[in-house]
Scaffold this motif. Sequence first.
Motif, PDB file in Angstrom:
ATOM      1  N   GLY A  40      -3.552 -16.687  19.147  1.00  0.00           N
ATOM      2  CA  GLY A  40      -4.885 -17.008  19.306  1.00  0.00           C
ATOM      3  C   GLY A  40      -4.994 -18.543  19.347  1.00  0.00           C
ATOM      4  N   ASN A  41      -4.273 -19.309  19.398  1.00  0.00           N
ATOM      5  CA  ASN A  41      -4.606 -20.719  19.586  1.00  0.00           C
ATOM      6  C   ASN A  41      -3.998 -21.300  20.947  1.00  0.00           C
ATOM      7  OD1 ASN A  41      -4.231 -23.758  19.496  1.00  0.00           O
ATOM      8  ND2 ASN A  41      -3.941 -23.486  17.372  1.00  0.00           N
ATOM      9  N   PRO A  42      -4.937 -21.743  21.729  1.00  0.00           N
ATOM     10  CA  PRO A  42      -4.550 -22.149  22.961  1.00  0.00           C
ATOM     11  C   PRO A  42      -3.930 -23.362  23.156  1.00  0.00           C
ATOM     12  CG  PRO A  42      -7.016 -22.516  22.768  1.00  0.00           C
ATOM     13  CD  PRO A  42      -6.516 -21.562  21.609  1.00  0.00           C
ATOM     14  N   TRP A  43      -3.750 -24.263  22.259  1.00  0.00           N
ATOM     15  CA  TRP A  43      -3.165 -25.539  22.397  1.00  0.00           C
ATOM     16  C   TRP A  43      -1.717 -25.079  22.177  1.00  0.00           C
ATOM     17  CZ3 TRP A  43      -1.939 -29.507  24.046  1.00  0.00           C
ATOM     18  CH2 TRP A  43      -1.048 -30.483  23.653  1.00  0.00           C
ATOM     19  N   LEU A  68       0.649 -29.763  47.038  1.00  0.00           N
ATOM     20  CA  LEU A  68       0.728 -28.662  46.368  1.00  0.00           C
ATOM     21  C   LEU A  68       0.237 -28.692  44.916  1.00  0.00           C
ATOM     22  CD1 LEU A  68       4.648 -28.453  47.143  1.00  0.00           C
ATOM     23  CD2 LEU A  68       2.612 -27.338  48.161  1.00  0.00           C
ATOM     24  N   ILE A  69      -0.158 -27.699  44.331  1.00  0.00           N
ATOM     25  CA  ILE A  69      -0.759 -27.909  42.967  1.00  0.00           C
ATOM     26  C   ILE A  69       0.081 -28.088  42.052  1.00  0.00           C
ATOM     27  CG2 ILE A  69      -2.059 -25.732  43.651  1.00  0.00           C
ATOM     28  CD1 ILE A  69      -0.673 -24.184  41.516  1.00  0.00           C
ATOM     29  N   GLU A  70      -0.382 -28.749  40.917  1.00  0.00           N
ATOM     30  CA  GLU A  70       0.227 -29.113  39.817  1.00  0.00           C
ATOM     31  C   GLU A  70       0.254 -28.185  38.723  1.00  0.00           C
ATOM     32  OE1 GLU A  70       0.526 -33.572  38.515  1.00  0.00           O
ATOM     33  OE2 GLU A  70      -1.450 -33.672  39.804  1.00  0.00           O
ATOM     34  N   CYS A  71       1.259 -27.655  38.333  1.00  0.00           N
ATOM     35  CA  CYS A  71       1.333 -26.546  37.092  1.00  0.00           C
ATOM     36  C   CYS A  71       0.813 -27.134  35.887  1.00  0.00           C
ATOM     37  CB  CYS A  71       2.418 -25.975  37.218  1.00  0.00           C
ATOM     38  SG  CYS A  71       2.451 -24.862  38.897  1.00  0.00           S
ATOM     39  N   ALA A  72      -0.371 -27.676  35.670  1.00  0.00           N
ATOM     40  CA  ALA A  72      -0.977 -28.194  34.618  1.00  0.00           C
ATOM     41  C   ALA A  72      -2.478 -28.158  34.756  1.00  0.00           C
ATOM     42  CB  ALA A  72      -0.425 -29.612  34.054  1.00  0.00           C
ATOM     43  N   LEU A  73      -3.279 -28.043  33.468  1.00  0.00           N
ATOM     44  CA  LEU A  73      -4.589 -28.172  33.519  1.00  0.00           C
ATOM     45  C   LEU A  73      -5.090 -29.600  33.757  1.00  0.00           C
ATOM     46  CD1 LEU A  73      -5.439 -25.941  30.408  1.00  0.00           C
ATOM     47  CD2 LEU A  73      -5.249 -25.384  32.731  1.00  0.00           C
ATOM     48  N   ASP A  74      -6.366 -29.680  34.317  1.00  0.00           N
ATOM     49  CA  ASP A  74      -6.734 -30.855  34.277  1.00  0.00           C
ATOM     50  C   ASP A  74      -6.768 -31.787  33.091  1.00  0.00           C
ATOM     51  OD1 ASP A  74      -9.761 -32.621  33.789  1.00  0.00           O
ATOM     52  OD2 ASP A  74      -9.091 -32.675  35.850  1.00  0.00           O
ATOM     53  N   PRO A  75      -6.630 -33.231  33.199  1.00  0.00           N
ATOM     54  CA  PRO A  75      -6.093 -34.008  32.050  1.00  0.00           C
ATOM     55  C   PRO A  75      -7.362 -33.917  30.891  1.00  0.00           C
ATOM     56  CG  PRO A  75      -5.452 -35.376  33.794  1.00  0.00           C
ATOM     57  CD  PRO A  75      -6.357 -33.922  34.498  1.00  0.00           C
ATOM     58  N   ALA A  76      -8.513 -33.886  31.241  1.00  0.00           N
ATOM     59  CA  ALA A  76      -9.640 -33.587  30.318  1.00  0.00           C
ATOM     60  C   ALA A  76      -9.686 -32.553  29.717  1.00  0.00           C
ATOM     61  CB  ALA A  76     -11.069 -33.887  31.326  1.00  0.00           C
ATOM     62  N   ARG A  77      -9.254 -31.506  30.488  1.00  0.00           N
ATOM     63  CA  ARG A  77      -9.212 -29.894  29.750  1.00  0.00           C
ATOM     64  C   ARG A  77      -8.221 -29.689  28.863  1.00  0.00           C
ATOM     65  NH1 ARG A  77     -12.477 -26.146  27.877  1.00  0.00           N
ATOM     66  NH2 ARG A  77     -11.848 -24.164  28.510  1.00  0.00           N
ATOM     67  N   ALA A  78      -6.783 -30.390  29.204  1.00  0.00           N
ATOM     68  CA  ALA A  78      -5.684 -30.513  28.515  1.00  0.00           C
ATOM     69  C   ALA A  78      -6.082 -31.326  27.058  1.00  0.00           C
ATOM     70  CB  ALA A  78      -4.315 -31.136  28.992  1.00  0.00           C
ATOM     71  N   ALA A  79      -6.783 -32.233  27.304  1.00  0.00           N
ATOM     72  CA  ALA A  79      -7.154 -33.068  25.762  1.00  0.00           C
ATOM     73  C   ALA A  79      -7.985 -32.363  24.939  1.00  0.00           C
ATOM     74  CB  ALA A  79      -7.854 -34.381  26.586  1.00  0.00           C
ATOM     75  N   GLU A  80      -9.043 -31.469  25.787  1.00  0.00           N
ATOM     76  CA  GLU A  80     -10.033 -30.595  24.828  1.00  0.00           C
ATOM     77  C   GLU A  80      -9.098 -29.742  24.124  1.00  0.00           C
ATOM     78  OE1 GLU A  80     -13.883 -30.777  27.794  1.00  0.00           O
ATOM     79  OE2 GLU A  80     -12.644 -29.014  27.553  1.00  0.00           O
ATOM     80  N   ILE A  81      -8.134 -29.066  24.761  1.00  0.00           N
ATOM     81  CA  ILE A  81      -7.615 -27.957  24.219  1.00  0.00           C
ATOM     82  C   ILE A  81      -6.388 -28.659  23.017  1.00  0.00           C
ATOM     83  CG2 ILE A  81      -5.571 -26.336  24.400  1.00  0.00           C
ATOM     84  CD1 ILE A  81      -6.753 -25.827  27.243  1.00  0.00           C
ATOM     85  N   GLU A  82      -5.827 -29.677  23.426  1.00  0.00           N
ATOM     86  CA  GLU A  82      -5.138 -30.536  22.305  1.00  0.00           C
ATOM     87  C   GLU A  82      -5.796 -30.883  20.988  1.00  0.00           C
ATOM     88  OE1 GLU A  82      -3.250 -33.449  20.139  1.00  0.00           O
ATOM     89  OE2 GLU A  82      -4.993 -34.052  21.330  1.00  0.00           O
ATOM     90  N   ALA A  83      -7.228 -31.027  21.106  1.00  0.00           N
ATOM     91  CA  ALA A  83      -8.060 -31.580  20.155  1.00  0.00           C
ATOM     92  C   ALA A  83      -8.698 -30.274  19.213  1.00  0.00           C
ATOM     93  CB  ALA A  83      -9.256 -32.271  20.734  1.00  0.00           C
ATOM     94  N   ILE A  84      -8.280 -29.007  19.463  1.00  0.00           N
ATOM     95  CA  ILE A  84      -8.728 -28.125  18.772  1.00  0.00           C
ATOM     96  C   ILE A  84      -8.194 -28.004  17.201  1.00  0.00           C
ATOM     97  CG2 ILE A  84      -8.435 -25.378  18.267  1.00  0.00           C
ATOM     98  CD1 ILE A  84      -7.807 -25.349  21.316  1.00  0.00           C
ATOM     99  N   ASP A  85      -9.183 -27.884  16.360  1.00  0.00           N
ATOM    100  CA  ASP A  85      -8.890 -27.672  15.016  1.00  0.00           C
ATOM    101  C   ASP A  85      -8.135 -26.304  14.803  1.00  0.00           C
ATOM    102  OD1 ASP A  85      -8.675 -27.458  12.206  1.00  0.00           O
ATOM    103  OD2 ASP A  85     -10.971 -27.719  11.790  1.00  0.00           O
ATOM    104  N   PRO A  86      -6.909 -26.396  14.485  1.00  0.00           N
ATOM    105  CA  PRO A  86      -6.173 -25.037  14.324  1.00  0.00           C
ATOM    106  C   PRO A  86      -6.768 -24.008  13.161  1.00  0.00           C
ATOM    107  CG  PRO A  86      -4.948 -26.849  13.390  1.00  0.00           C
ATOM    108  CD  PRO A  86      -5.990 -27.531  14.110  1.00  0.00           C
ATOM    109  N   ASN A  87      -7.533 -24.792  12.283  1.00  0.00           N
ATOM    110  CA  ASN A  87      -8.034 -23.952  11.353  1.00  0.00           C
ATOM    111  C   ASN A  87      -9.354 -23.313  11.388  1.00  0.00           C
ATOM    112  OD1 ASN A  87      -5.891 -24.740   9.205  1.00  0.00           O
ATOM    113  ND2 ASN A  87      -6.860 -26.860   9.304  1.00  0.00           N
TER     114      ASN A  87
END
Length: 472
Positions: free
Chosen positions: A179-182, A252-271
């Motif tokens: 349930g946690n995208p990060w 060719l595509i980079e198999c990673a999310l846009d840096p800004a989107r990745a940063a948003e996901i990393e910032a999730i409060d797991p609680n």
Amino acid sequence: MTMRRRNFLRGACGVAVALPFLESLNWRRFIKTARAAEPGGKRLVVFFMCNGVNMETFFPAAPGPLTAASLMGTSIEPLADYAGKLLIPRGMHMVPKGWGQDADTPGDDHAKGMGHKLTAEALDPNTLYARGISVDQRAAQELNKDGSPSMTLSVGWRHTNVLGHISYAGNNTPVTPEGNPWLTYQDLMGLGGLDEMVKMQIATRRQSVLDLVEEEFKALKAKNLSQADTLKLEMHADSIRDLEIDMVGNGLIECALDPARAAEIEAIDPNSVQEDWQFKTIGLMQLDVLAMAIACGATSVGSIQWASGSGGPIYKWDGMNHEFNHHKLSHGNTKDDNSGEEVAGYLEMLTQIDRWHAEQYRHLLDRLSSYTEGDGTVLDNSAVVWLNELSDGKAHSYLDLPVIIAGSAGGYLKQGQYIDLIGGQDPWVQTHPHNRLLITLLNAVGCTDDGGPVTQFGRAGLEQGEYAELRA
């Protein structure tokens, strides 16, 4: 964006780098590597919505060709731009059946709606978990190159019992969704075990993969390597750098999310990931990660489960300001056990919820369509199936199941059609069990049984074989 089979850095989603085998160190790997699937094949994605729908507003007015106009005024109007890529088969009933119609199937109708839907198997009387593998995990065994499991995701709070699981690795073996995208993203990017600085460098793709492991290369060079090993190391570094340049030069595509989107996901409060106010935010993140994983070949199969059977959030966003959760509204009652009062306007609220989920489904289709391969898109090579726990939630109905399939799985399935499988008969005729839909999906994405097409899945003794009516 363009994707090709070749020119991918080896590793989860093209991030991890495998060092050559160095005989003097018996070195095998220094970062997790393992590609589960190759991009470009067929994919299966399950979009699962709990509780029921407003059956009066969910479907188009009449069977026939689907157009943007035919979806107007329905709950699935947000899918109008994809009308030509949709297949809506109607008239199937769940197996094993609900309402106690099959005497040997334990559990209440909510438990059956969750446990039966992807397995077409009865629940175990002791655990109430399904007694068979689910269609997503069955497909993953064959489609994922290393037989790795289907990516299994969830959004919102879940029960820990059968009501919180739709995916099964086998008899009495539920697969608990993430349930946690990060956490999902870290796993895909091969970030486990790395320090936070390196995690973010990889996740945001801000520098060369080779730069990230420069210190490891230096440490290896400082060891007493043989001349042959030193040459291997230098050649490996050169090949990675050349590969990166080639990838950029060829678009060719980079198999990673846009840096800004990745940063948003990393910032999730797991609680807070399971809290109602995060439901939309977490859901969209999960869809982005799922689409990336499917497109980049990290997996060929995935599922996303919205909330829990006999549960669900209180929808208070995107114009909705409901007082009661989804389960209560599905019954139109202020109490989960139906002992309360009728909720005024609950059918309109259900339509709002159905429409909102159609918007999330469209987001997934948008993401899969954004990746091109060959003459089409990842969506064109996929079967993205929307399934529900129940049809009419108030009645706990297992009849006339809501089903939507987007994508033709590489031309296997019809598109742009709303098909009445039972020809206008009363759904009580129960001539079209849903296990045959699961068989059709397995065949559509290229699964086989002893080298031939799949003919059986789920409960034994039922009419087997796929639905020819759904084939292109």
